[in-house]
Design a protein around this motif. Structure first.
Motif, PDB file in Angstrom:
ATOM      1  N   TRP A 124      11.416   4.352 -10.748  1.00  0.00           N
ATOM      2  CA  TRP A 124      10.533   3.395 -11.215  1.00  0.00           C
ATOM      3  C   TRP A 124      10.381   2.169  -9.734  1.00  0.00           C
ATOM      4  N   GLU A 125      11.598   2.015  -8.419  1.00  0.00           N
ATOM      5  CA  GLU A 125      11.270   0.969  -7.511  1.00  0.00           C
ATOM      6  C   GLU A 125      10.668   1.100  -6.378  1.00  0.00           C
ATOM      7  N   GLN A 126      11.003   2.841  -6.245  1.00  0.00           N
ATOM      8  CA  GLN A 126      10.458   2.791  -4.747  1.00  0.00           C
ATOM      9  C   GLN A 126       9.273   3.982  -4.779  1.00  0.00           C
ATOM     10  N   VAL A 127       9.226   4.224  -6.173  1.00  0.00           N
ATOM     11  CA  VAL A 127       8.017   5.471  -6.153  1.00  0.00           C
ATOM     12  C   VAL A 127       6.681   4.116  -7.000  1.00  0.00           C
ATOM     13  N   ALA A 128       7.181   3.903  -8.304  1.00  0.00           N
ATOM     14  CA  ALA A 128       6.057   3.213  -9.358  1.00  0.00           C
ATOM     15  C   ALA A 128       5.705   2.019  -9.194  1.00  0.00           C
ATOM     16  N   LEU A 129       6.916   1.323  -8.417  1.00  0.00           N
ATOM     17  CA  LEU A 129       6.539   0.048  -7.995  1.00  0.00           C
ATOM     18  C   LEU A 129       5.526  -0.383  -7.343  1.00  0.00           C
ATOM     19  N   PRO A 130       5.681   0.178  -6.339  1.00  0.00           N
ATOM     20  CA  PRO A 130       4.733   0.445  -5.217  1.00  0.00           C
ATOM     21  C   PRO A 130       3.016   0.749  -5.201  1.00  0.00           C
ATOM     22  N   ARG A 131       2.908   1.711  -6.008  1.00  0.00           N
ATOM     23  CA  ARG A 131       2.481   2.484  -6.676  1.00  0.00           C
ATOM     24  C   ARG A 131       1.352   1.834  -6.907  1.00  0.00           C
ATOM     25  N   VAL A 132       2.173   0.873  -8.540  1.00  0.00           N
ATOM     26  CA  VAL A 132       0.401  -0.277  -9.579  1.00  0.00           C
ATOM     27  C   VAL A 132       0.583  -1.065  -7.988  1.00  0.00           C
ATOM     28  N   VAL A 133       1.583  -2.050  -7.341  1.00  0.00           N
ATOM     29  CA  VAL A 133       1.215  -2.608  -6.365  1.00  0.00           C
ATOM     30  C   VAL A 133      -0.515  -2.858  -5.158  1.00  0.00           C
ATOM     31  N   SER A 134       0.025  -0.941  -5.286  1.00  0.00           N
ATOM     32  CA  SER A 134      -1.365  -0.660  -4.138  1.00  0.00           C
ATOM     33  C   SER A 134      -2.398  -0.923  -5.149  1.00  0.00           C
ATOM     34  N   LYS A 135      -2.341  -0.864  -6.140  1.00  0.00           N
ATOM     35  CA  LYS A 135      -3.708  -1.115  -7.057  1.00  0.00           C
ATOM     36  C   LYS A 135      -4.217  -1.977  -7.824  1.00  0.00           C
ATOM     37  N   ILE A 136      -3.243  -2.941  -7.470  1.00  0.00           N
ATOM     38  CA  ILE A 136      -2.851  -4.680  -7.718  1.00  0.00           C
ATOM     39  C   ILE A 136      -3.570  -5.668  -6.994  1.00  0.00           C
ATOM     40  N   THR A 169      17.175  -5.806  -4.991  1.00  0.00           N
ATOM     41  CA  THR A 169      16.742  -4.932  -4.390  1.00  0.00           C
ATOM     42  C   THR A 169      15.241  -4.423  -4.257  1.00  0.00           C
ATOM     43  N   ALA A 170      14.439  -3.864  -3.598  1.00  0.00           N
ATOM     44  CA  ALA A 170      13.006  -3.792  -3.957  1.00  0.00           C
ATOM     45  C   ALA A 170      12.167  -2.244  -2.834  1.00  0.00           C
ATOM     46  N   PRO A 171      11.269  -2.340  -3.394  1.00  0.00           N
ATOM     47  CA  PRO A 171      10.738  -1.211  -2.408  1.00  0.00           C
ATOM     48  C   PRO A 171      10.740  -1.323  -0.982  1.00  0.00           C
ATOM     49  N   GLN A 192      11.766  -5.186 -14.326  1.00  0.00           N
ATOM     50  CA  GLN A 192      11.528  -3.598 -14.870  1.00  0.00           C
ATOM     51  C   GLN A 192      12.688  -4.401 -16.049  1.00  0.00           C
ATOM     52  N   ARG A 193      13.664  -4.622 -16.320  1.00  0.00           N
ATOM     53  CA  ARG A 193      14.876  -4.659 -17.345  1.00  0.00           C
ATOM     54  C   ARG A 193      14.094  -5.722 -18.697  1.00  0.00           C
ATOM     55  N   ILE A 194      13.470  -6.595 -18.942  1.00  0.00           N
ATOM     56  CA  ILE A 194      13.531  -7.880 -19.011  1.00  0.00           C
ATOM     57  C   ILE A 194      13.173  -7.514 -20.738  1.00  0.00           C
ATOM     58  N   PHE A 195      12.795  -6.382 -20.821  1.00  0.00           N
ATOM     59  CA  PHE A 195      11.992  -5.552 -22.284  1.00  0.00           C
ATOM     60  C   PHE A 195      13.637  -5.332 -23.153  1.00  0.00           C
TER      61      PHE A 195
END
Length: 370
Positions: free
Chosen positions: A69-81, A92-94, A8-11
């Motif tokens: 970002w971690e609990q909502v947006a990240l799982p949504r992206v993972v579900s699409k990928i 931490t993680a979803p 998440q924070r590398i940029f």
């Protein structure tokens, strides 16, 4: 395999320890693995420090707060990928993860008694967030990674994990940390002297800033050299408060405190330093120790947690609670040239045990088991 990695924070421009661990590990995976496909999920930022390749895709996900970002947006992206696994790299993680989960749990300091006070709002929120999330995601993890054998044993015992659930994978250090012949063009941006002591301090109580400054004040009273002290990552207001609290305001003329120092400049500052102080109260690994030793600079570090494991039997270990002992070690390095030169050789030798390439090889082996 299709492997998703949360980074998440590398940029962000002002990176810290966990950001560099994620970034350097991904860069090495990018070099060594042409077989699997990677999806690096990040938050937008100014420092685009990672380039896409044929099998490494960067997905920027924007969200107003880290928990969302971690609990909502990240799982949504993972579900699409729909990857074969998700590796979350920063403790931490979803709570609800749609695919097999690998977690890097750098430490469990957030479950231990808190040391000191005066934390920022950001630090306090992070502490409570980790305490809430980590216990809820452990059962979902296919594998938990941590960064030292000390921390591995500590986590296993504290969280009562099965032995095969958690493994230690050492961090490495970047190749630009090496002995350099010309440093003044960079070091003079931060300190006017070309012979100084270097200390990475910040507001985290585990960094032991107050006692380290007290140790420096004791050193000044006994040293003929009276080398100045360069302190990174500490604001003037915080520094002034510590000096007043410790009643050592007289040492301020010897201090330089430029604030955050970019990683690209750190190699020059380690090279220019007489000694590097890593006098923390608690560390799960200690990348700055490796960086300094790789630059040929002796390191004084704490004798607790993972620091002796990384510094090795020949390292200069001190009781970080004892300011007098820290001062004595600095003076000993000043007064004994043979000991000083031996520490330079020792550091350059011991860092050969660590590399980001080896970290990536170990990560890839673990991914394959899942």
């Amino acid at each position: 395999m299709r492997i998703a990695i949360e980074a998440q924070r590398i940029f962000r421009p002002n990176k810290h320890g966990m950001d560099f661990v994620a970034l350097e590990s991904i860069r090495e995976l990018q070099k060594i693995d042409r077989e699997n496909e990677y999806f690096i999920i990040v938050s937008p930022g100014e420092d685009h420090c990672l380039e896409e390749t044929d099998n490494v895709h960067i997905i920027e996900v924007k969200c107003p707060t880290y928990p969302l970002w971690e609990q909502v947006a990240l799982p949504r992206v993972v579900s699409k990928i729909r990857p074969d696994l998700l590796h979350c790299t920063s403790n931490t993680a979803p709570i609800h993860c749609p695919v097999p989960l690998v977690l890097t749990l750098h430490d469990i300091i957030f479950l231990e008694p808190r040391q000191g006070g005066n934390r920022s709002w950001y630090q306090n929120m992070g502490w409570y967030y980790r305490r809430m999330v980590v216990p809820r995601i452990l059962s979902q993890c296919e594998k938990i990674i941590t960064v030292s054998h000390f921390e591995c044993n500590r986590i296993r015992e504290a969280l009562q994990l099965p032995k095969d659930k958690i493994t230690a994978i050492y961090n490495g250090y970047s190749e630009h940390f090496r002995p350099l012949s010309e440093t003044l063009s960079i070091t003079r941006k931060y300190i006017d002297d070309d012979d100084y002591i270097f200390f990475l301090g910040n507001t985290d109580p585990k960094k032991n800033v107050a006692r380290t400054l007290k140790a420096y004040s004791l050193y000044l009273k006994q040293s003929d050299k009276k080398r100045p002290l360069l302190i990174a990552d500490l604001s003037k207001d915080k520094l002034d408060a510590i000096l007043r609290e410790q009643q050592i305001e007289e040492i301020k003329p010897y201090l330089s405190y430029p604030g955050y120092i970019p990683n690209k400049d750190l190699a020059y500052l380690y090279n220019g330093a007489f000694v590097f102080l890593y006098t923390s109260l608690r560390e799960s690994f200690g990348i700055p120790m490796l960086e300094a030793m790789a630059c040929g600079t002796p390191v004084i570090t704490g004798n607790t947690s993972a620091m002796p494991e990384i510094a090795g039997e020949g390292g200069i270990l001190v009781n970080s609670l004892n300011a007098k002992e820290i001062a004595e070690k600095i003076l000993y390095l000043e007064q004994d040239q043979i000991f000083y030169q031996n520490q330079i050789k020792y550091g350059l030798n011991i860092v050969q045990k660590f590399s980001w390439a080896q970290t990536a090889e170990n990560l890839l082996s673990l991914y394959k088991t899942i």
